[in-house]
Scaffold this active site. Structure first.
Site, PDB file in Angstrom:
ATOM      1  N   ASP A  18       0.873  -1.166   0.000  1.00 50.25           N
ATOM      2  CA  ASP A  18       0.000   0.000   0.000  1.00 50.25           C
ATOM      3  C   ASP A  18       0.913   1.219   0.000  1.00 50.25           C
ATOM      4  OD1 ASP A  18      -2.183   1.664   0.116  1.00 50.25           O
ATOM      5  OD2 ASP A  18      -3.100   0.687   1.834  1.00 50.25           O
ATOM      6  N   PHE A  19       0.382   2.364  -0.373  1.00 48.25           N
ATOM      7  CA  PHE A  19       1.244   3.538  -0.526  1.00 48.25           C
ATOM      8  C   PHE A  19       1.902   3.895   0.811  1.00 48.25           C
ATOM      9  CE2 PHE A  19      -0.057   3.368  -4.585  1.00 48.25           C
ATOM     10  CZ  PHE A  19      -0.044   4.534  -5.337  1.00 48.25           C
TER      11      PHE A  19
END
Length: 723
Positions: free
Chosen positions: A277-278
């Site tokens: 995920d970012f």
């Protein structure tokens, strides 16, 4: 689709011919490509191309102010890609967010797309065919816009009713979530787009998502929280998974080898790649060694300095770097993404909007309809629409954060009502009053309600990524607004537009309540279709609506949520409720919810009869459940036959959903429904996690098959033999 001009970025030099041979298997092509790359080229392909920023400072600001979250999203809007390498024929790898439509993609500005209903609403449809249509729109638009990856579906579970990201996830039930996720994934990947299931795993709350650790017994994780991921991996040949932010038993999900390798790959046979995920990546060597393959959106950790240092001190092997790239390139070759020119086209907004409108009509849940107030008469006289601006002045797109879709167009509520009235030839007039967020003009709204022939009160909740709700109440004192307005006019309908189930302390005063969810672009038309009976609502609650906050599993249990500091400095969230989550909690505790899982009314009535359960070999072979559904009312409608199972094992909840079928029935007609429950299915319907055998295993003793139309309404029961 209409394509634009051809880009040269996918033109391949002759030296790349070895891995551009389309007759070779995708993995072999990936291996040849990686073998030809320099170390520097390999490292450059391990991460996204965004300039590194201080995400932790920004996320803290976002938690304090929802507007700042949108500002954060804007910063990552044009950097959702991996830079290409022209001399190797590697294209710029374009990634767009999901799962509620094509969200923030790679482009300047981020491309517009069809704003679809939220995932929680899609699950309320209880219909795999709707999920296929939904995924088809997303996959088609992702391909048309020249993107390679769609970050979705989201298949975490609604453990709490207040999680900020529940709108991206389907439901509280693992089987329903898995079924919907499988169909969405298949439809997306049919367009040669990589689907990326998220967030793996236990990202069931947004509170302190960068720091919190989740503690959960293995059988609970296997039978609930891992199950929809397992279904999507096995049944949809999922190409990618996004690893979550949270810690799992003290170890960050991006560094957790038991989940990323032992379970995901060794047990389930996953052949795709894992993206962070970012900013969820927290290390170089530990993450790659654990099984994470790709860092997004930048190179905070998988940069040249860190990776080379790890290779030099042998905490990382070059073969592990190669493995990560081979996994991603295999999927790119699988879907022909190296050969595809970048030629973004134009989305057919009208056609996809029509699909969104059709889906939207099938997912709304009629919660209450005393005196058959609904549907409304198109010649009802004057209709006053009253509510706060977010719900009466504009289409409720829903879902704050990085997955929010920039819509091609929207249909606000009044426009939708007037359009549908015109189509019906109705004479009713529609006016509106926007109630101030501080309720300063509530007296004006009361006067409008008293003067109208019919009142439609619109209220709701728009949740956002990055923050959970403080509680399950609607914001801006909307409960008081509804309480004071509901007694003014007896012909009053409440339309809820929610990201989550909400508390309804005013429910006894409301004659009719329609849960429409956050509908997206076609909000105005969808709600009007439902109110005037153009569409008969057939949605079912995908997540239980509690009667009071005290009824939830986390009430008076801070260790369950939001967690406690057990000495390590970060919150530890303990899933100590075990398997009693969602309707399993309410039934196991003997608590009567306000609206339970699977509940949903119709403008007609149904009789489910002739139920039979064919199980000659007990749970050792497929079990066939049959029933007849008769429409005993005067209008066509759809009913969902739901099949639950009671498993005779210690610690198991009273029921688990194992099958369902939605059927459309004309007035006076009868339709047959068949649901097959296969013990070999990826959801392990008859099995529990066996710690000794390290696998799912059936249990001895009689199992009970429950058949009905909600988790609470299962009058047809049959006992079948266990193992």
């Amino acid at each position: 689709m209409t394509h634009g001009s051809h880009s040269k970025e996918n033109d391949v030099p002759e030296t790349a011919a070895a891995w551009m041979d389309t007759s070779l298997p995708p993995r072999e092509r990936a291996e040849k490509l990686v073998a030809a790359m320099t170390l520097e080229q390999k490292i450059a392909q391990l991460h996204g191309a965004m300039e590194t920023i201080d995400i932790y400072a920004l996320s803290n600001a976002a938690a304090a102010n929802g507007e700042d979250l949108e500002q954060l999203a804007a910063q990552i809007r044009i950097e959702r890609h991996v830079a290409g390498i022209e001399e190797l024929g590697i294209p710029r790898f374009r990634i767009t967010n999901g799962p509620v439509g094509v969200g923030m993609g790679d482009g300047t500005p981020s491309p517009k797309a069809t704003s679809l209903p939220m995932s929680i609403g899609l699950a309320a449809g209880f219909d795999p065919a709707l999920a296929r249509e939904y995924g088809d729109v997303i996959g088609s638009e992702t391909a048309t816009l020249g993107q390679h990856v769609l970050e979705g579906p989201g298949v975490c579970l609604h453990r709490t009713t207040i999680s900020g990201r529940n709108f991206e996830y389907f439901s509280e039930d693992p089987y329903l979530s898995g079924v919907m996720g499988v169909e969405v994934t298949r439809a997306i990947q049919a367009h040669d787009v990589i689907a990326m299931a998220k967030h793996f795993v236990l990202n069931d709350q947004e509170y302190e998502r960068f720091r919190a650790s989740v503690e959960v017994d293995e059988h609970v994780m296997r039978e609930l929280y891992l199950l929809p991921f397992e279904m999507v991996v096995k049944d949809a040949q999922l190409a990618a998974i996004m690893s979550s932010y949270n810690r799992i038993r003290g170890v960050y999900a991006t560094e957790n080898r038991p989940t990323l390798t032992d379970i995901l790959r060794t047990e389930w046979g996953f052949e795709g790649y894992v993206q962070s995920d970012f900013w969820s990546c927290r290390s170089a060597a530990p993450s790659l060694n654990a099984g994470m393959d790709h860092e997004m959106p930048d190179a905070k950790w998988l940069n040249e300095t860190n990776v080379k240092n790890a290779l030099n001190d042998t905490s990382l092997e070059l073969a592990t770097v190669d493995r990560a790239l081979i996994r991603r390139y295999t999927q790119m070759f699988r879907f022909g993404q190296f050969e595809r020119p970048y030629a973004p086209g134009e989305i057919d907004a009208a056609a996809h909007g029509a699909i969104a409108r059709r889906i939207g009509g099938q997912i709304a849940v009629l919660l209450k309809n005393d005196g058959e107030l609904l549907p409304l008469d198109p010649n009802a006289g004057s209709i006053a629409v009253i509510g706060q601006a977010a719900y009466v002045e504009q289409a409720c797109l829903g879902g704050g954060g990085s997955s929010k879709v920039d819509p091609l167009y929207t249909v606000p509520p009044l426009q939708g009502l007037r359009d549908v009235l015109a189509d019906l030839g109705g004479s009713a007039t529609v006016t509106s009053v926007t109630v101030a967020d501080d309720l300063a003009n509530l007296a004006e709204a009361k006067r409008a309600a008293a003067d109208a022939d019919v009142v439609v009160l619109m209220a709701g909740l728009i949740a956002t990524e990055g923050a959970d709700q403080a509680d399950a109440n609607m914001l801006n004192d909307q409960n008081r607004m509804l309480t004071e307005l509901l007694g003014v006019n007896q012909r009053t309908v409440v339309v809820l537009k929610d990201s989550n189930p909400v508390l309804m302390p005013w429910i006894d005063a409301a004659p009719a309540v329609l849960e429409a969810w956050n509908q997206g672009a076609e909000d105005g038309h969808v709600v009007a279709d439902l109110l005037f009976g153009v569409v008969n609502p057939s949605g079912k609650m995908p997540t239980t609506a509690p009667r009071t906050a005290d009824d939830t599993l986390y009430a008076r249990n801070p260790e369950r949520y939001p967690g406690t500091d057990e000495g390590d400095g970060y919150p530890v969230i303990r899933y100590s409720e075990g398997l009693q989550m969602g309707y399993r909690w309410f039934q196991g505790q003997g608590i009567d919810p306000l609206f339970g899982f699977g509940h949903g009314l119709s403008y007609t009535t149904f009789d489910v009869a002739d139920v039979s359960v064919d199980a000659p070999d007990g749970v050792a072979a497929p079990v066939t459940v049959s029933a007849s559904v008769t429409n005993t009312g005067s209008v066509a409608g759809a009913e969902v036959v739901q099949v639950y199972l009671g498993v005779p094992a210690a610690g198991q909840p009273p029921k688990r959903l194992v099958g369902f079928a939605k059927v459309l029935v004309e007035p006076g007609a009868t339709e047959q429904v068949t649901v097959m429950i296969d013990p070999a299915a990826s959801n392990h319907p008859f099995a529990v996690w066996d710690y000794a055998a390290r696998t799912f295993a059936p249990v001895t003793g009689d199992h009970t098959v429950y058949v009905g139309t909600s988790a609470a309404d299962t009058p047809h029961t049959t006992a079948i033999r266990g193992a």
